[in-house]
Design an enzyme around this catalytic site. Sequence first.
Site, PDB file in Angstrom:
ATOM      1  CG  LEU C 243      -2.123   1.330   1.400  1.00  0.00           C
ATOM      2  CD1 LEU C 243      -2.949   1.055   0.362  1.00  0.00           C
ATOM      3  CD2 LEU C 243      -2.719   1.547   2.827  1.00  0.00           C
ATOM      4  CG  ASP C 244      -0.623   4.879   0.084  1.00  0.00           C
ATOM      5  OD1 ASP C 244      -1.045   4.814  -0.457  1.00  0.00           O
ATOM      6  OD2 ASP C 244      -0.615   4.777   1.821  1.00  0.00           O
ATOM      7  CD  GLU C 245       5.915   2.199   0.350  1.00  0.00           C
ATOM      8  OE1 GLU C 245       6.844   2.909  -0.126  1.00  0.00           O
ATOM      9  OE2 GLU C 245       6.591   2.359   1.742  1.00  0.00           O
TER      10      GLU C 245
ATOM     11  NE  ARG D 227       8.359   4.495  -1.787  1.00  0.00           N
ATOM     12  CZ  ARG D 227       7.467   4.528  -3.019  1.00  0.00           C
ATOM     13  NH1 ARG D 227       7.022   4.171  -3.956  1.00  0.00           N
ATOM     14  NH2 ARG D 227       5.688   4.976  -1.798  1.00  0.00           N
TER      15      ARG D 227
END
Lengths: 300, 300, 300, 300
Positions: C243-245, D227
């Site tokens: 999630l959210d990554e 990221r």
Amino acid sequence: MTIQTPTANDTEQGEWVLTLVCADRPGIVHTVSGAVVAASGNIVELQQFSSAEDGNGGHGGGGRFFMRVHVEAPVAEDVMREHLDRAAVQLGADWTLDRVGRPIRTLVLASKAGHCLNDLLFRQRSGWLPVEIPLVLSNHPDLAPLAEFYGVPFADHVVLPETKVEFEQRILDAVEEHQIELIVLARYMQILSPELCRALAGRAINIHHSFLPGFKGANPYRQAHGRGVKLIGATAHFVTSDLDEGPIIEQNVVRVDHSKSVKELVAIGQDEESRTLTEAVKLFAERRVLLDGSRTIIFR
Amino acid sequence: MTIQTPTANDTEQGEWVLTLVCADRPGIVHTVSGAVVAASGNIVELQQFSSAEDGNGGHGGGGRFFMRVHVEAPVAEDVMREHLDRAAVQLGADWTLDRVGRPIRTLVLASKAGHCLNDLLFRQRSGWLPVEIPLVLSNHPDLAPLAEFYGVPFADHVVLPETKVEFEQRILDAVEEHQIELIVLARYMQILSPELCRALAGRAINIHHSFLPGFKGANPYRQAHGRGVKLIGATAHFVTSDLDEGPIIEQNVVRVDHSKSVKELVAIGQDEESRTLTEAVKLFAERRVLLDGSRTIIFR
Amino acid sequence: MTIQTPTANDTEQGEWVLTLVCADRPGIVHTVSGAVVAASGNIVELQQFSSAEDGNGGHGGGGRFFMRVHVEAPVAEDVMREHLDRAAVQLGADWTLDRVGRPIRTLVLASKAGHCLNDLLFRQRSGWLPVEIPLVLSNHPDLAPLAEFYGVPFADHVVLPETKVEFEQRILDAVEEHQIELIVLARYMQILSPELCRALAGRAINIHHSFLPGFKGANPYRQAHGRGVKLIGATAHFVTSDLDEGPIIEQNVVRVDHSKSVKELVAIGQDEESRTLTEAVKLFAERRVLLDGSRTIIFR
Amino acid sequence: MTIQTPTANDTEQGEWVLTLVCADRPGIVHTVSGAVVAASGNIVELQQFSSAEDGNGGHGGGGRFFMRVHVEAPVAEDVMREHLDRAAVQLGADWTLDRVGRPIRTLVLASKAGHCLNDLLFRQRSGWLPVEIPLVLSNHPDLAPLAEFYGVPFADHVVLPETKVEFEQRILDAVEEHQIELIVLARYMQILSPELCRALAGRAINIHHSFLPGFKGANPYRQAHGRGVKLIGATAHFVTSDLDEGPIIEQNVVRVDHSKSVKELVAIGQDEESRTLTEAVKLFAERRVLLDGSRTIIFR
């Protein structure tokens, strides 16, 4: 849709926004806050500004004082007004008082391009923009379905050289009939007559599709392309008879590069136009825009 | 100081930056990449742009083709050049080849205000700006200690109407003596003569303390204050004899409001001037700026 | 409405966008540009990137090569494909070829908040966003009138713990039935199951209402308020089961200050959400987004 | 150098900045403005804020009231203080009074990286930053020449695990000896002990090289690269013993893309660090930063 932002407070505790303009002198804040105290009110937010005449930051005599105050008070409006009026007379001040969040009665002038109107209507519907729109008046019928979707009355009227006077009269009639407080030119492509500009002075906001005073006049995106600028923008300003020279309310820019064609600059610029105009309308509707000659004081 | 950024690669594997400009036609990329392959090279980065004549995004005939290629190859420079020259002749192209990170020989013209010079020297020292500065030439002695701190030669020379010709000759002499590739006007407040502008065409960068074409001429911050703009900015452009009209390389803006005095606008604007000029110098020094008539093509 | 941007070129001269990914090695550009020349094509725009394994800017072995090429060629698509396939086999490359401007078949998942859906539909209608939307699927009926106004089919389906499997199956059915190429979670508030995430990997874009990795999880605006941040933002990313990554496609921020309540942060943030999600969808639809493990390569 | 911005007004007309914090209640503005009137003063600028406990914008009881007032008055400081003290006692308020533009006595802690120190010293010298710096204390000698150029005392002191206590004592001694009002960690790479953090609470500002709370801890640029974020930033915050969790004063971000290596992200980020830290120091020195628990109130 379910986007909700706080607008009018409907509890018994009334919330007001007060604006006040007068010649600068010591003691203004004390006088006004005294009136608020006398009305059993509480100052929730207070912003002020003194304009020096020379723009050099000096605080000498001769400047104007501008103030916006957000007050909450458990009294009737006429009590509030009575106290404020006494203070204003003492200060020789112009002032306005309004309920926080009361929707401003707004006439929108449109033409064919829908991006600005869409943004205004969507945000009005969302509760983000405290305006009510009794009429959209256009010189083309194209945007009727958009207005209809948002449940806003729409009228179109061909504008030819010989019907321009008539159309402008219709604007004035609409202003009177609907008690209009704000006129928004949402990419309305006609130049208003000097007479109409004067009649709407301080109440009409236009969006110019350029970062003024960068590219005045027609086809600013083509000018920007030819000049190879690295930023394009939009400017919302009050309408004056001096085209594109009215007091600026809001400006935005966005970065572009050489690879963008004129058409792409137009598409990119429309985003800036929409958000700049909507922001300016919001600032006006929340009584955050005060006029200081050819400049605006904006209390955000 | 210890700020380090990668500049020239000094391994045996050479790294070059190639720029190439020619009339647009099919097959250019294939021809140039063929020359790179023939020189046993590898394309690390490639950017290109075809300018349509009308700015409308069409890719019809008549446009110019611009390319910047970052190549690594384990060969001597003359071998590299030989292969590229063959391709360029075939394409009728203008081209340049340089080592990646080679410091560009830069003459800085300064006056009294130190913010732009300080930024250039600090970033040059930090290894972030690939230039070497054999001389700072000024019409005032004020900035000598700043140059001295950074170990950069400094000369000042009073410029009076009767000595302007002499000073401009000194600039030309310095350009020749130090094999100058770039002239930077770091808030040099004198207007260059048309002759000097022509002599330095495409090699001289100026910083204008405004968001062009917004406020040309003198005192742009005073103009901006009087007009009540909500954004101020800076523009780095090539010097041409048409004042403040040279091709734009970089622009930045920053948000301001009514509360800023002219002096404060000046202070805020200086930041934008410094970073905009330094960025433009960096882009030029890295061979990322190509001229397309009155516009620039910037390959970031 | 009359906003028009160029999309598909319908002249005989075909325009294609090619994406290609392979292990990095010398000669790739030459090989691919050779295939274009063989197909009588012209490279209008070419962007490439080699990802070094260590992120340190070295161009050593082991990296991946990414390329996006805009080609125009007066040949049939199968001729084009034949030439490119030969090059791709030689390079061991994955590639895609598509018509420039072909609308991507897009399924939108929505819930109650209309700001993202409104932005997508308005821009799609305006011709700015090259997608077609055969279905909006929602777990609430609230946005049906918005979809209807834009003439887009809408279906709602209550999602309860016991009906979640059923709803996810309906998503998969819609993907198959409508040959969906992109799934957009336009503030769809349900967490997708790991199985569905895997099934939609690389094809589903979510908008997170925060500047990731700043505030993961629920109520990011409340977290931002409590922490007193000076900027809030939004992040569009690929959906993964973590999630959210998922790989980030686009991010934006906007300045805020201490005076904003949580509700106001939400209203301000919604603008960033809308424009960030729409921009990410546009980048994807124009084939500008390539995956590099946990990162994205974006060719703007 | 000749950059000049207005600082202290040395006419007989004194200019003061007053800050005041107390429990929120009606009448505060009236009481304080009454004290100003009693001292024959004029309010040049007034900013205030009431923090609701729940962050939901309500103006109910229980909040704190914050105010910053810029006053001019032709009286001695003790007269001014006497009037204000009477008002503050009545309100149960904490307050400070200072001359506008008085330089704040500032201790800078540095290490090897010079970008933040250079920015602070250049802007202090330029008159833009109202601080005086009696000492730069570093755990490395590298930046001594930079301090020397700006005529600022510099001392270095190796910090090893066994000498850390000694170095921290030296910081405390310097704070006392030089009557330090502000401690700036200008990329000082050591973690301060909890005891020192407590001793310097509310007086020490750190720059974190990331957009907090995005990437806490070490190597944020490497984390950001891995990221694939599209924006990087910097955060200036008060030092607390809870690392990287102190109240945030200022934040900035800048757009990056996939092509930037970790080294390039570092170089780009350093610009944001410098300007963010310097801005935070300026805000503090101008008494524009008030603490509200874990948040800051910033009166710009």
